[in-house]
Design an enzyme around this catalytic site. Structure first.
Site, PDB file in Angstrom:
ATOM      1  N   ASP A   1      -1.981 -12.662  -0.081  1.00  0.00           N
ATOM      2  CA  ASP A   1      -3.143 -11.839  -0.386  1.00  0.00           C
ATOM      3  C   ASP A   1      -3.806 -11.446   0.927  1.00  0.00           C
ATOM      4  OD1 ASP A   1      -5.572 -10.779  -1.212  1.00  0.00           O
ATOM      5  OD2 ASP A   1      -5.992 -12.354  -2.672  1.00  0.00           O
TER       6      ASP A   1
ATOM      7  N   TYR B   1     -13.273   2.638  -2.543  1.00  0.00           N
ATOM      8  CA  TYR B   1     -12.054   3.313  -2.084  1.00  0.00           C
ATOM      9  C   TYR B   1     -12.389   4.291  -0.965  1.00  0.00           C
ATOM     10  CZ  TYR B   1      -7.487   5.528  -2.303  1.00  0.00           C
ATOM     11  OH  TYR B   1      -6.235   5.999  -1.975  1.00  0.00           O
TER      12      TYR B   1
ATOM     13  N   THR C   1       3.038   7.188  -7.237  1.00  0.00           N
ATOM     14  CA  THR C   1       3.252   5.744  -7.264  1.00  0.00           C
ATOM     15  C   THR C   1       2.505   5.170  -8.470  1.00  0.00           C
ATOM     16  OG1 THR C   1       1.289   5.135  -5.979  1.00  0.00           O
ATOM     17  CG2 THR C   1       3.287   5.729  -4.734  1.00  0.00           C
TER      18      THR C   1
END
Length: 274
Positions: free
Chosen positions: A75, A172, A207
């Site tokens: 991670d 984001y 994707t």
């Protein structure tokens, strides 16, 4: 001779999508690969994330492409995980020449998004990039043989591109802008070591992050988004393919780009030029 013969690349988010594509293309060009992926679900992410089986498939495909690979679950939000995977790769290959901090997520974008989506987005796509650089760069400097770092940003890292100001979308946009600042800082600091640092900025890529039922349902329920010209590429393509980004990364990692550093490299079908 292949363009990356004898090089070793460290790739995060490698279980599928862009990360898998990058690993395969690098292997095709002669590089060995150290690959990591979280391979589990982050609760604030609205689509199914990659699994250990996906990472195993990346291993198969890289091997099929003629490359050697070390792959492990980790991670990027945890520096110790990045260090552990890096150490496994160093034990096998002895060095890292190319670093691709690529791991990314799209947290919840619709109603019901919780503040945790902000923290998860920033932790994966900004702090995770810093962890990756913090672990990998010192060894590159110590070896004194130069290298290349290519950070995955986004078209959203160069302009105001987002569906909302909800926590996930805000994270984001902020993270993808934030890595540009990291890139410029590291490019300046590492130039004297002949280590080049750049970002790539794709438009939408085909994707699982975008091409999934959950995202499609969101867009279909918000026709103002689907029909907004601001979200259209000038070139006649809705989504580019992951390999289009991989090809740009191969170029930036190769000696063909030996004096290119500190740039924001678009792979966006003209999105920034509208």
């Amino acid at each position: 001779m292949k363009r990356l013969e004898g090089k070793v690349a460290f790739v995060t988010g490698a279980a599928r999508g862009q990360g898998r594509s990058h690993a395969i293309r690098l292997a095709e060009e002669g590089a060995s690969v150290i690959a990591m992926d979280i391979c589990q679900q982050i609760p604030s992410v609205f689509y199914p994330m990659a699994t250990k089986e996906d990472l195993d498939e990346t291993v198969r495909l890289v091997t099929e492409a003629g490359g050697e690979i070390v792959a492990a679950v980790g991670d990027v939000r945890r520096r110790e995980d990045v260090q552990n995977v890096y150490d496994q790769g160093i034990a096998r290959f002895g060095k890292v020449d190319i670093v691709l901090p690529n791991a990314g997520i799209m947290p919840v974008i619709g109603p019901g998004a919780e503040p945790q989506a902000w923290h998860d987005g920033i932790d994966v796509m900004l702090t995770g990039v810093w962890h990756t650089l913090d672990v990998t760069v010192p060894g590159m400097v110590e070896r004194g043989e130069g290298g290349a770092v290519i950070i995955t940003s986004s078209a959203a890292g160069l302009t105001s591109m987002g569906l909302s100001t909800l926590p996930g979308q805000a994270a984001y946009s902020a993270a993808k802008h934030g890595v540009v600042g990291l890139m410029r800082l590291y490019a300046n600091q590492l130039a004297k070591h002949s280590i080049r640092v750049n970002t790539v900025h794709p438009t939408g890529v085909n994707t699982p992050m975008v091409a999934n039922a959950e995202y499609g349902e969101f867009v279909n329920s918000h026709p103002e988004v689907a029909n907004d010209p601001a979200y259209k590429n000038p070139m006649p393509v809705e989504l580019v393919e992951a390999v289009d980004v991989s090809n740009a990364i191969v170029y930036l990692a190769s000696d063909e780009a030996r004096y290119i550093t500190g740039v924001t490299f678009p792979v966006d079908a003209g999105y920034q030029n509208r």
